[in-house]
Structures are given as C-alpha cells and as structure tokens.
Design a protein around this motif. Structure first.
Motif, PDB file in Angstrom:
ATOM      1  N   TYR A   7       0.852  -1.187   0.000  1.00 50.47           N
ATOM      2  CA  TYR A   7       0.000   0.000   0.000  1.00 50.47           C
ATOM      3  C   TYR A   7       0.888   1.238   0.000  1.00 50.47           C
ATOM      4  O   TYR A   7       1.880   1.288   0.736  1.00 50.47           O
ATOM      5  CB  TYR A   7      -0.913   0.003   1.223  1.00 50.47           C
ATOM      6  N   LEU A   8       0.538   2.199  -0.821  1.00 41.80           N
ATOM      7  CA  LEU A   8       1.384   3.379  -0.989  1.00 41.80           C
ATOM      8  C   LEU A   8       0.532   4.639  -0.878  1.00 41.80           C
ATOM      9  O   LEU A   8      -0.477   4.781  -1.573  1.00 41.80           O
ATOM     10  CB  LEU A   8       2.085   3.317  -2.345  1.00 41.80           C
ATOM     11  N   ILE A   9       0.953   5.562   0.017  1.00 41.02           N
ATOM     12  CA  ILE A   9       0.265   6.840   0.199  1.00 41.02           C
ATOM     13  C   ILE A   9       1.281   7.969   0.078  1.00 41.02           C
ATOM     14  O   ILE A   9       2.497   7.747   0.163  1.00 41.02           O
ATOM     15  CB  ILE A   9      -0.439   6.927   1.568  1.00 41.02           C
ATOM     16  N   SER A  10       0.787   9.200  -0.090  1.00 41.28           N
ATOM     17  CA  SER A  10       1.677  10.363  -0.098  1.00 41.28           C
ATOM     18  C   SER A  10       0.881  11.624   0.219  1.00 41.28           C
ATOM     19  O   SER A  10      -0.353  11.640   0.162  1.00 41.28           O
ATOM     20  CB  SER A  10       2.381  10.512  -1.458  1.00 41.28           C
ATOM     21  N   ASP A  11       1.612  12.665   0.577  1.00 43.77           N
ATOM     22  CA  ASP A  11       1.086  14.032   0.680  1.00 43.77           C
ATOM     23  C   ASP A  11      -0.124  14.162   1.604  1.00 43.77           C
ATOM     24  O   ASP A  11      -1.181  14.651   1.211  1.00 43.77           O
ATOM     25  CB  ASP A  11       0.743  14.565  -0.722  1.00 43.77           C
ATOM     26  N   ALA A  12       0.050  13.761   2.858  1.00 47.61           N
ATOM     27  CA  ALA A  12      -1.003  13.947   3.861  1.00 47.61           C
ATOM     28  C   ALA A  12      -0.903  15.299   4.554  1.00 47.61           C
ATOM     29  O   ALA A  12      -1.892  15.837   5.035  1.00 47.61           O
ATOM     30  CB  ALA A  12      -0.942  12.837   4.902  1.00 47.61           C
ATOM     31  N   HIS A  13       0.306  15.844   4.643  1.00 48.53           N
ATOM     32  CA  HIS A  13       0.551  17.168   5.239  1.00 48.53           C
ATOM     33  C   HIS A  13      -0.049  17.283   6.645  1.00 48.53           C
ATOM     34  O   HIS A  13      -0.721  18.267   6.971  1.00 48.53           O
ATOM     35  CB  HIS A  13       0.033  18.281   4.325  1.00 48.53           C
ATOM     36  N   LEU A  14       0.195  16.280   7.458  1.00 45.67           N
ATOM     37  CA  LEU A  14      -0.315  16.310   8.825  1.00 45.67           C
ATOM     38  C   LEU A  14       0.338  17.464   9.596  1.00 45.67           C
ATOM     39  O   LEU A  14       1.536  17.709   9.480  1.00 45.67           O
ATOM     40  CB  LEU A  14      -0.012  14.988   9.523  1.00 45.67           C
ATOM     41  N   GLY A  15      -0.460  18.119  10.392  1.00 44.16           N
ATOM     42  CA  GLY A  15      -0.030  19.338  11.054  1.00 44.16           C
ATOM     43  C   GLY A  15      -0.678  20.547  10.416  1.00 44.16           C
ATOM     44  O   GLY A  15      -0.892  21.573  11.066  1.00 44.16           O
ATOM     45  N   TYR A  16      -1.007  20.418   9.148  1.00 45.77           N
ATOM     46  CA  TYR A  16      -1.829  21.407   8.445  1.00 45.77           C
ATOM     47  C   TYR A  16      -3.199  20.818   8.139  1.00 45.77           C
ATOM     48  O   TYR A  16      -4.219  21.509   8.210  1.00 45.77           O
ATOM     49  CB  TYR A  16      -1.153  21.821   7.142  1.00 45.77           C
ATOM     50  N   ALA A  17      -3.239  19.531   7.810  1.00 46.60           N
ATOM     51  CA  ALA A  17      -4.501  18.873   7.458  1.00 46.60           C
ATOM     52  C   ALA A  17      -5.498  18.961   8.608  1.00 46.60           C
ATOM     53  O   ALA A  17      -5.125  19.020   9.787  1.00 46.60           O
ATOM     54  CB  ALA A  17      -4.239  17.414   7.107  1.00 46.60           C
ATOM     55  N   ALA A  18      -6.777  18.978   8.268  1.00 49.50           N
ATOM     56  CA  ALA A  18      -7.834  18.993   9.277  1.00 49.50           C
ATOM     57  C   ALA A  18      -7.755  17.731  10.130  1.00 49.50           C
ATOM     58  O   ALA A  18      -7.249  16.693   9.702  1.00 49.50           O
ATOM     59  CB  ALA A  18      -9.202  19.080   8.597  1.00 49.50           C
ATOM     60  N   ARG A  19      -8.261  17.822  11.358  1.00 50.55           N
ATOM     61  CA  ARG A  19      -8.188  16.705  12.290  1.00 50.55           C
ATOM     62  C   ARG A  19      -8.839  15.441  11.723  1.00 50.55           C
ATOM     63  O   ARG A  19      -8.365  14.328  11.958  1.00 50.55           O
ATOM     64  CB  ARG A  19      -8.846  17.092  13.621  1.00 50.55           C
ATOM     65  N   ASP A  20      -9.939  15.597  10.967  1.00 47.12           N
ATOM     66  CA  ASP A  20     -10.593  14.399  10.446  1.00 47.12           C
ATOM     67  C   ASP A  20      -9.745  13.693   9.394  1.00 47.12           C
ATOM     68  O   ASP A  20      -9.860  12.484   9.207  1.00 47.12           O
ATOM     69  CB  ASP A  20     -11.984  14.735   9.895  1.00 47.12           C
ATOM     70  N   VAL A  21      -8.842  14.442   8.715  1.00 43.86           N
ATOM     71  CA  VAL A  21      -7.925  13.807   7.773  1.00 43.86           C
ATOM     72  C   VAL A  21      -6.932  12.932   8.522  1.00 43.86           C
ATOM     73  O   VAL A  21      -6.651  11.790   8.132  1.00 43.86           O
ATOM     74  CB  VAL A  21      -7.190  14.876   6.933  1.00 43.86           C
ATOM     75  N   GLU A  22      -6.400  13.465   9.624  1.00 45.07           N
ATOM     76  CA  GLU A  22      -5.487  12.687  10.451  1.00 45.07           C
ATOM     77  C   GLU A  22      -6.183  11.451  11.015  1.00 45.07           C
ATOM     78  O   GLU A  22      -5.635  10.336  10.988  1.00 45.07           O
ATOM     79  CB  GLU A  22      -4.954  13.543  11.597  1.00 45.07           C
ATOM     80  N   GLN A  23      -7.404  11.619  11.514  1.00 44.87           N
ATOM     81  CA  GLN A  23      -8.134  10.487  12.087  1.00 44.87           C
ATOM     82  C   GLN A  23      -8.421   9.428  11.036  1.00 44.87           C
ATOM     83  O   GLN A  23      -8.337   8.221  11.304  1.00 44.87           O
ATOM     84  CB  GLN A  23      -9.426  10.991  12.728  1.00 44.87           C
ATOM     85  N   SER A  24      -8.755   9.872   9.827  1.00 43.81           N
ATOM     86  CA  SER A  24      -9.008   8.927   8.741  1.00 43.81           C
ATOM     87  C   SER A  24      -7.748   8.142   8.401  1.00 43.81           C
ATOM     88  O   SER A  24      -7.802   6.923   8.165  1.00 43.81           O
ATOM     89  CB  SER A  24      -9.515   9.681   7.511  1.00 43.81           C
TER      90      SER A  24
END
Length: 260
Positions: A7-24
C-alpha cells in the motif's frame, strides 16, 4: 524487496490537514494488519518535520503510534522524505522504526522493479530555482543553524513559509512529472514502475510495458495505491465500506514484462 500487497500513500501534510484527515489516516493504518504486506509513504506525510535533540513537532503522535504498531507487528514501513519532511532522523528510524529514506528508493515492490521518489525538483526549467533553494535548505550547515532556533520559533517559521506548496496542485496537471517518468523509463528499460508524489495529482498511466503512478494527496482526496504482482490499483479510502475502498483505476501487468 517489499512483499505484496504493498500500500502506498503520499502528501497527507499532517499538522496542516484537518483533524478528520489525520483520524481517517490513523484508521486506514489500523486497517492494514492482515491485509498489507508492506506500507510505503512517498513524502510529505507531515506539513513540517524537524528533529531537535529532545523535541519534535506537536500533533503527529497518533499517526506515529500507528506506524510504530505496524512495525512492531512485523510489517515493513518505508518512508521517503518529501520537501516538507526531509529533516528526519533518529525519532523516525529508531523510535518509530520506519525505514526513513532521503532521496530515491529503488527496489522490488510487490514484484515490480520500481523507482520511487517524492518528485520535488524533477521538472526541468520549471524547478531550476527550487533545486538551488533545496540544496541550501538541506545543507548540513543550514540544518545545524536551524536547530539553534527554539522549536516554537522554528516550527512557526517553517509553517509560515510552506503555505504555497501545501496548497499546491500542479498547474500542468502532473504532466511535468509524467514526462520525467517517461524519460527515466526510456533510459532504464529494466524498470517496471515509476512512482512519484508531490504534484497532488493522482495518476495511473501505462508507458509502454511499464507503469507511471502517483498516489495523489491523502490531504484532500484520501487516495492510495495498492500493488500486487498482477496489477496496480488506484483507490480512494472509504470507511463506510468493508473492503479496500473505491476502485478508481487499475492496470494489469503486461504479460511480456512479467515474464522477462
């Protein structure tokens, strides 16, 4: 070598992303045990990451804990540095346990001979100025000087100067990175797969007998790649589904490439 399915992901920008993005993202990571053979993070997991001797940026510990749990379960986790999180070190490697890579990563991923890197600075004339700036920002002297700043000041400075690239989606629709992948595959015919991130444009394209892929931004699309020996899938995470999310696109492996 990373064993399928990868599985490959990129560009989440945690710390700027909304809390629900981090939780997801945390729930996605918790979903992987028993399903994934390995996880590969292709840059900009964090909006800003820098390791002082005893301090790290606030707000990422849930994802770091989920990654540490994956490692403790025996799952390989490779994290390739992006332009926002290229100053990693012992916290990521020793405390979290990920294989943190600065620069391109080349190996076999799910049976595909792959070249994977974040993608910043790969375009020709368009990225010439950025490449010069990148050399300065990543120079060991610059890193040592930045470490002298108080973490609050350093983090505030970094976040104020990063707004352009975190909101960035390539104006060329990802064409510049696709061209870079095309050139690389023409030079290195032993490759089956080139993967970039950075452009915030999800893509899955066949280039001759090989494939160019971009997982797109987790930040606002929650897309990811799933790689097996037979095919590569571009999917969107959907927590309401019990399977692997929504299938957006897929490419089967070219038979003669698989037999070579």
């Amino acid at each position: 070598m990373l064993i399928a399915p990868v599985y490959l992901i990129s560009d989440a920008h945690l710390g700027y992303a909304a809390r629900d993005v981090e939780q997801s993202l945390v729930r996605f990571l918790r979903h992987l045990p028993g399903r994934a053979g390995a996880l590969l993070i292709n840059g900009d997991l964090f909006e800003f990451w820098f390791e002082w001797r005893r301090v790290m940026p606030r707000g990422m510990f849930r994802v770091l804990a989920a990654l540490a749990d994956l490692r403790e379960s025996g799952m390989p986790v490779v994290m390739i540095a992006g332009n926002h999180d290229c100053w990693g070190g012992d916290i990521l490697r020793k405390d979290v346990g990920v294989d943190y890579v600065q620069g391109p990563w080349r190996d076999t991923i799910g049976g595909w001979r792959a070249h994977i890197e974040h993608g910043d600075g790969l375009r020709g004339a368009e990225d010439r100025g950025y490449r010069a700036l990148r050399a300065v920002l990543r120079h060991p002297l610059s890193v040592r000087l930045f470490r002298l700043l108080h973490p609050d000041w350093g983090s505030a400075l970094a976040n104020r100067t990063s707004h352009t690239s975190r909101n960035y989606q390539a104006r060329d629709g990802g064409a510049g990175l696709r061209l870079s992948a095309t050139d690389r595959l023409a030079r290195e015919r032993n490759l089956d797969l080139v993967v970039y991130g950075h452009s915030h444009v999800a893509e899955l394209t066949r280039l001759g007998g090989a494939v160019y892929a971009n997982a797109g931004p987790w930040l606002d699309q929650q897309t990811f790649l799933r790689v097996t020996p037979e095919r590569i899938e571009l999917r969107r995470w959907d927590e309401s589904r019990s399977d692997e999310g929504v299938n957006l696109d897929a490419l089967d492996r070219v038979a003669e490439k698989a037999l070579s």
